[in-house]
Design a protein around this motif. Structure first.
Motif, PDB file in Angstrom:
ATOM      1  N   SER A  25       0.853  -1.189   0.000  1.00  0.00           N
ATOM      2  CA  SER A  25       0.000   0.000   0.000  1.00  0.00           C
ATOM      3  C   SER A  25       0.885   1.234   0.000  1.00  0.00           C
ATOM      4  CB  SER A  25      -0.925   0.014   1.224  1.00  0.00           C
ATOM      5  OG  SER A  25      -0.167   0.089   2.420  1.00  0.00           O
ATOM      6  N   ASP A  26       0.293   2.386  -0.289  1.00  0.00           N
ATOM      7  CA  ASP A  26       1.073   3.610  -0.286  1.00  0.00           C
ATOM      8  C   ASP A  26       0.763   4.424   0.969  1.00  0.00           C
ATOM      9  OD1 ASP A  26      -1.428   4.743  -0.743  1.00  0.00           O
ATOM     10  OD2 ASP A  26      -1.108   4.885  -2.905  1.00  0.00           O
ATOM     11  N   ALA A  27       1.423   5.567   1.077  1.00  0.00           N
ATOM     12  CA  ALA A  27       1.270   6.376   2.278  1.00  0.00           C
ATOM     13  C   ALA A  27      -0.151   6.891   2.447  1.00  0.00           C
ATOM     14  CB  ALA A  27       2.249   7.547   2.236  1.00  0.00           C
ATOM     15  N   GLU A  28      -0.849   7.131   1.328  1.00  0.00           N
ATOM     16  CA  GLU A  28      -2.201   7.667   1.415  1.00  0.00           C
ATOM     17  C   GLU A  28      -3.184   6.633   1.982  1.00  0.00           C
ATOM     18  OE1 GLU A  28      -0.186   8.313  -1.142  1.00  0.00           O
ATOM     19  OE2 GLU A  28       0.036  10.428  -0.646  1.00  0.00           O
ATOM     20  N   SER A  29      -3.075   5.394   1.501  1.00  0.00           N
ATOM     21  CA  SER A  29      -4.029   4.375   1.955  1.00  0.00           C
ATOM     22  C   SER A  29      -3.629   3.754   3.295  1.00  0.00           C
ATOM     23  CB  SER A  29      -4.155   3.271   0.896  1.00  0.00           C
ATOM     24  OG  SER A  29      -2.907   2.646   0.677  1.00  0.00           O
ATOM     25  N   PHE A  30      -2.383   3.907   3.676  1.00  0.00           N
ATOM     26  CA  PHE A  30      -1.929   3.400   4.971  1.00  0.00           C
ATOM     27  C   PHE A  30      -2.524   4.263   6.085  1.00  0.00           C
ATOM     28  CE2 PHE A  30       1.004   3.674   8.538  1.00  0.00           C
ATOM     29  CZ  PHE A  30       1.215   2.340   8.840  1.00  0.00           C
ATOM     30  N   SER A  31      -2.916   3.625   7.164  1.00  0.00           N
ATOM     31  CA  SER A  31      -3.470   4.374   8.291  1.00  0.00           C
ATOM     32  C   SER A  31      -3.091   3.688   9.601  1.00  0.00           C
ATOM     33  CB  SER A  31      -4.995   4.472   8.191  1.00  0.00           C
ATOM     34  OG  SER A  31      -5.594   3.201   8.389  1.00  0.00           O
ATOM     35  N   VAL A  32      -3.090   4.473  10.661  1.00  0.00           N
ATOM     36  CA  VAL A  32      -2.817   3.916  11.983  1.00  0.00           C
ATOM     37  C   VAL A  32      -3.897   2.909  12.360  1.00  0.00           C
ATOM     38  CG1 VAL A  32      -2.557   4.476  14.432  1.00  0.00           C
ATOM     39  CG2 VAL A  32      -1.574   5.994  12.697  1.00  0.00           C
ATOM     40  N   ARG A  33      -5.127   3.143  11.927  1.00  0.00           N
ATOM     41  CA  ARG A  33      -6.212   2.214  12.228  1.00  0.00           C
ATOM     42  C   ARG A  33      -5.963   0.854  11.583  1.00  0.00           C
ATOM     43  NH1 ARG A  33     -12.195   4.332  11.248  1.00  0.00           N
ATOM     44  NH2 ARG A  33     -11.456   5.675  12.928  1.00  0.00           N
ATOM     45  N   LYS A  34      -5.505   0.860  10.315  1.00  0.00           N
ATOM     46  CA  LYS A  34      -5.199  -0.409   9.645  1.00  0.00           C
ATOM     47  C   LYS A  34      -4.047  -1.127  10.339  1.00  0.00           C
ATOM     48  CE  LYS A  34      -6.711   0.738   4.941  1.00  0.00           C
ATOM     49  NZ  LYS A  34      -6.250   0.915   3.526  1.00  0.00           N
ATOM     50  N   LEU A  35      -3.043  -0.362  10.749  1.00  0.00           N
ATOM     51  CA  LEU A  35      -1.914  -0.963  11.460  1.00  0.00           C
ATOM     52  C   LEU A  35      -2.376  -1.576  12.781  1.00  0.00           C
ATOM     53  CD1 LEU A  35       1.092  -1.493  11.864  1.00  0.00           C
ATOM     54  CD2 LEU A  35       1.317   0.853  12.721  1.00  0.00           C
ATOM     55  N   ALA A  36      -3.219  -0.866  13.497  1.00  0.00           N
ATOM     56  CA  ALA A  36      -3.727  -1.389  14.770  1.00  0.00           C
ATOM     57  C   ALA A  36      -4.518  -2.672  14.559  1.00  0.00           C
ATOM     58  CB  ALA A  36      -4.598  -0.328  15.451  1.00  0.00           C
ATOM     59  N   ALA A  37      -5.311  -2.707  13.495  1.00  0.00           N
ATOM     60  CA  ALA A  37      -6.086  -3.917  13.204  1.00  0.00           C
ATOM     61  C   ALA A  37      -5.166  -5.090  12.907  1.00  0.00           C
ATOM     62  CB  ALA A  37      -7.015  -3.659  12.020  1.00  0.00           C
ATOM     63  N   ALA A  38      -4.079  -4.844  12.163  1.00  0.00           N
ATOM     64  CA  ALA A  38      -3.137  -5.915  11.834  1.00  0.00           C
ATOM     65  C   ALA A  38      -2.446  -6.437  13.091  1.00  0.00           C
ATOM     66  CB  ALA A  38      -2.101  -5.404  10.832  1.00  0.00           C
ATOM     67  N   LEU A  39      -2.273  -5.557  14.075  1.00  0.00           N
ATOM     68  CA  LEU A  39      -1.621  -5.954  15.325  1.00  0.00           C
ATOM     69  C   LEU A  39      -2.603  -6.512  16.346  1.00  0.00           C
ATOM     70  CD1 LEU A  39       0.749  -2.876  15.678  1.00  0.00           C
ATOM     71  CD2 LEU A  39       1.483  -5.238  15.323  1.00  0.00           C
ATOM     72  N   LEU A  91       5.146   8.130  12.446  1.00  0.00           N
ATOM     73  CA  LEU A  91       5.283   6.690  12.254  1.00  0.00           C
ATOM     74  C   LEU A  91       5.937   6.365  10.914  1.00  0.00           C
ATOM     75  CD1 LEU A  91       4.709   3.722  12.925  1.00  0.00           C
ATOM     76  CD2 LEU A  91       2.380   4.060  12.092  1.00  0.00           C
ATOM     77  N   LEU A  92       5.497   7.026   9.850  1.00  0.00           N
ATOM     78  CA  LEU A  92       6.068   6.785   8.534  1.00  0.00           C
ATOM     79  C   LEU A  92       7.537   7.163   8.490  1.00  0.00           C
ATOM     80  CD1 LEU A  92       3.155   8.064   6.259  1.00  0.00           C
ATOM     81  CD2 LEU A  92       3.860   5.687   6.617  1.00  0.00           C
ATOM     82  N   ARG A  93       7.897   8.250   9.128  1.00  0.00           N
ATOM     83  CA  ARG A  93       9.303   8.651   9.175  1.00  0.00           C
ATOM     84  C   ARG A  93      10.143   7.604   9.897  1.00  0.00           C
ATOM     85  NH1 ARG A  93       7.960  14.919  10.555  1.00  0.00           N
ATOM     86  NH2 ARG A  93       8.156  15.742   8.439  1.00  0.00           N
ATOM     87  N   ALA A  94       9.587   7.045  10.957  1.00  0.00           N
ATOM     88  CA  ALA A  94      10.323   6.034  11.713  1.00  0.00           C
ATOM     89  C   ALA A  94      10.520   4.762  10.896  1.00  0.00           C
ATOM     90  CB  ALA A  94       9.573   5.718  13.013  1.00  0.00           C
ATOM     91  N   VAL A  95       9.507   4.383  10.119  1.00  0.00           N
ATOM     92  CA  VAL A  95       9.635   3.191   9.277  1.00  0.00           C
ATOM     93  C   VAL A  95      10.717   3.417   8.209  1.00  0.00           C
ATOM     94  CG1 VAL A  95       8.456   1.632   7.714  1.00  0.00           C
ATOM     95  CG2 VAL A  95       7.234   2.540   9.662  1.00  0.00           C
TER      96      VAL A  95
END
Length: 217
Positions: free
Chosen positions: A23-37, A54-58
């Protein structure tokens, strides 16, 4: 009832990097990341204030991985070239993150490792001290642009890439030579943007470093 699992910063970044592969930065979200975790967004905001942080850290993890095991060898131009090729290879495996790095930059350990090596290489070149910050800035802008541009092509599916190549052929070989005489003359030698990317990368960087060399007293 068992409490929610506490995720480490490293585990969060690993999962974020994996999500960003597709996915790209636009479609990526903290909510999606939380769901994956298997957690909620609020737990992630204890580690990162917002999505951009978060994106900068990645992206910074990719920089750190690129510099892992690096040992300076050769003259200043060889050192900068070796660093650049390491970044190109690392982000080539994570093209979505290359675009993120070009857009958001980074300020973590990985970024510091790259900055330190490029600055040290420039200091050893004999450039006047007052010129080094500007020369460093131009090199990093060039690398970010080249790597992000290449990453944009890498994120295309094979079908999308072939469609682009076909459109390129139509645009070049189908051009009216009376209206576009230079294009008509060179049409069969012009290559698509995605061709010979590494050779182009190395040649552009070498030309830039040669330009810096001319400023050395």
């Amino acid at each position: 009832m068992a409490g929610r699992r506490r995720w480490s910063t490293e585990a969060i970044l690993d999962t974020a990097a994996e999500l960003l592969r597709t996915s790209d930065a636009e479609s990526f979200s903290v909510r999606k990341l939380a769901a994956a975790l298997g957690t909620d967004s609020s737990s992630l905001y204890r580690h990162f204030r917002n999505k951009t942080e978060l994106l900068r850290a990645v992206a910074d993890r990719i920089l750190a991985a690129a510099m892992d095991g690096y040992l300076p060898e050769g003259d200043w131009k060889q050192r900068i070239t070796a660093t650049a090729l390491r970044l190109r290879e690392a982000f080539g495996q994570h093209p979505q993150l290359a675009v993120i790095w070009g857009r958001y930059a980074s300020g973590g350990t990985g970024s510091r490792l790259v900055m330190e090596e490029v600055l040290q290489a420039l200091r050893s070149s004999g450039l006047p001290e007052e010129e080094i910050p500007l020369r460093y800035h131009r090199i990093v802008v060039l690398l970010a642009a080249l790597i992000a541009s290449e990453a944009g092509i890498r994120t295309l599916t094979p079908a999308e890439y072939e469609q682009g190549v076909e459109q390129f052929r139509v645009a070049v070989l189908g051009a009216d030579p009376d209206q576009f005489p230079a294009l008509g003359h060179f049409a069969r030698e012009i290559r698509p943007l995605g061709a010979d990317r590494q050779a182009a990368f190395e040649e552009i960087l070498a030309a830039h470093l040669t330009g810096i060399e001319t400023a050395i007293p």
